[in-house]
Design an enzyme around this catalytic site. Structure first.
Site, PDB file in Angstrom:
ATOM      1  CE  LYS A  18     -27.085 -22.044 -14.752  1.00 21.53           C
ATOM      2  NZ  LYS A  18     -27.813 -23.212 -15.472  1.00 21.53           N
ATOM      3  CG  ASP A  50     -25.280 -25.260 -16.446  1.00 23.63           C
ATOM      4  OD1 ASP A  50     -25.300 -24.836 -15.162  1.00 23.63           O
ATOM      5  OD2 ASP A  50     -26.287 -24.790 -17.309  1.00 23.63           O
ATOM      6  NE  ARG A  74     -26.506 -33.767 -13.193  1.00 24.63           N
ATOM      7  CZ  ARG A  74     -27.129 -34.007 -14.283  1.00 24.63           C
ATOM      8  NH1 ARG A  74     -26.837 -34.882 -14.988  1.00 24.63           N
ATOM      9  NH2 ARG A  74     -28.122 -33.007 -14.668  1.00 24.63           N
TER      10      ARG A  74
END
Length: 504
Positions: free
Chosen positions: A284, A354, A358
């Site tokens: 990020k 990133d 899930r």
């Protein structure tokens, strides 16, 4: 922790640091709400006029403080706005009462005791005011008030309001007492979840979170099983291991099980628990990772819901799955292009590290499905796309059953949590096709929140009713506090999930 008491004593005779009254927005100025009659009398029936002179209008969340006149035991009167006056014959709604009580409790931080003389004629009113006050009184002070220059600081952090007394609530009334007891149990667990979300990631590792869950389970009669990295490897949990393998703090999968002897149904809850999300190799950028300690908010919500169900003795079995990992870049981290073999046996091509939530949820969903629950709900701070779609205060609801999605939405509204039903368009599934694996962890950019929901759907057992709550927006509040919502962790979705468990 703020204490709660019920009292039938008159507001004028109660000894407290402050008396809280409600004021609504009327057509011709502020209108004093029911519950404040004794206080209004002490102002010679002119409390509304005095408030109007001070600029108060009764708008929602508005707080006006004024010195108490003779005739009141408390030295301070705090008038809090309830919003528009209800229609003739209608009562004040639960959410306006909840928000008003929260605003008042926040405004009285540092005080020892406050008497809340708000409309609490019904059990619903008692519960709403109690909830709002106890949630509004929250403050995260664990890391404040340390030593300065080798000596303890003279002034520590301002502590929350210590005690709330609900004036007009009847301690011997079974409905009133039950409402207060539910509010206490629920808000204590919401506030514990907030503490977890606010805890710095160097202290809340997957192992530390699992330890908190184990201790709480033991205290509340909830069975807890923790799978460490060795057990995860033996069991083939490739998604959880793949996300956590780049960190020095190994992952965990925690199973919490509350059972009731008269339960006829089982609700399974699955929570994303990324205790810190750097993005992994798909790092990020600066400005997007400073609050990523909150990426375990879904697991915190699941943990809090199971413990609340146990404390309330709900006649339903509730199983919680906490998929805990830390997503970090290193020489051992999963790379974009790697293929993971999941617990289900499916292979997943990782196109973006990133999009890790899930992956851990997929393993937990498959494992939860093996127990054949009546329904599964997963909760996660999953996508920035959902924040773009719904904003910072509303979570999205997706499901494989429209009726179930409608039910969850209705319960969220009843609980006072903003939510919105979202679709799972089948045409978006093709974007996750992979030439080297069964599915990729990324698809089309547009509709990214829906793509993530479609990915998770692939790992839900056949014939099992399932819903997915994307709480990326409301889970962590970066702005100024409002109502009963603090800055930082909010405890999003817990009240909705508890309502759902109660409905089973």
């Amino acid at each position: 922790m703020t204490a709660l008491t019920l009292s039938t004593a008159g507001a004028a005779t109660l000894r407290a640091d402050a008396i809280v009254v409600g004021v609504a927005k009327g057509a011709k100025g502020p209108v004093v709400a029911p519950g404040a009659e004794a206080v209004d009398k002490a102002f010679d029936g002119k409390l509304g006029s005095v408030l109007e002179t001070l600029g108060a209008s009764g708008s929602e969340g508005e707080v006006t403080k004024l010195p108490a006149p003779s005739g009141l035991k408390a030295p301070l009167v705090l008038a809090v706005g309830l919003g528009p006056v209800p229609a003739k014959g209608a009562a004040y709604g639960s959410e306006p009462l909840r928000r008003a009580a929260g605003s008042a409790a926040r405004a009285l931080s540092g005080r020892k005791k406050a008497a809340f003389a708000l409309p609490v004629e019904s059990a619903e009113g008692v519960e709403a005011v109690a909830e709002g006050a106890l949630l509004g009184a929250y403050a995260f002070v664990a890391y404040l008030g340390g030593e300065k220059n080798g000596k303890k600081g003279d002034s520590g952090p301002k502590l929350p309001l210590a005690e709330v007394t609900l004036v007009g609530a009847k301690p011997r009334d079974k409905a009133h007492k039950a409402a207060a007891d539910r509010a206490i149990a629920l808000t204590e667990e919401v506030n514990r979840a907030r503490d977890l979300v606010n805890t710095p990631p160097n202290d809340l590792t997957p192992e530390a979170f699992a330890a908190v869950a184990t201790a709480a389970g033991k205290e509340n009669g909830v069975k807890v099983q923790v799978l460490d990295e060795k057990a995860l490897a033996k069991g083939g949990y490739g998604g959880i291991l793949g996300v956590g393998q780049g960190s020095a703090n190994p992952p965990r999968l925690v199973r919490l099980a509350y059972t009731h002897p008269k339960a006829e149904k089982t609700l399974a809850l699955v929570g994303k628990g990324i205790t810190y999300d750097s993005g992994g190799i798909s790092l990020k950028p600066a400005g997007h990772n400073e609050t990523m300690k909150c990426d375990m908010s879904g697991a915190a919500a699941v943990f809090a819901t199971v413990i609340t169900a146990a404390r309330l003795g709900l006649a339903v079995n509730v199983t919680g799955w906490l998929a805990l990992a830390e997503n970090m870049p290193s020489g051992t981290a999963t790379r974009p292009g790697d293929v993971l073999r999941m617990y289900s046996g499916k292979t997943v091509e990782v196109l973006n590290t990133d999009a890790e939530g899930r992956l851990v949820l997929a393993d937990a969903l498959t494992r939860a499905s093996e127990e054949k629950p009546d329904a599964i709900v997963d909760v996660a701070t999953l996508t920035g796309a959902m924040v773009l779609a719904l904003g910072n205060r509303t979570f999205g609801i997706m499901a494989n059953d429209d009726a179930f999605r409608t039910t969850v939405h209705a319960l969220a509204e009843e609980a006072g949590e903003a939510s919105w039903p979202m679709p799972l368009p089948a045409d978006l599934r093709k974007g996750m096709d992979s030439p080297t694996a069964d599915i990729a962890n990324m698809g089309e950019r547009m509709g990214g929140g829906l793509v993530a929901g479609l990915f998770l759907k692939e790992f839900v057992g056949e014939g099992i009713t399932w819903a997915h709550l994307d709480i990326a927006g409301p889970a962590f509040h970066e702005g100024a506090p409002y109502g009963y919502t603090p800055k930082g962790g909010t405890g999003s979705a817990i009240r909705t999930l508890v309502k759902l468990a109660e409905s089973f």
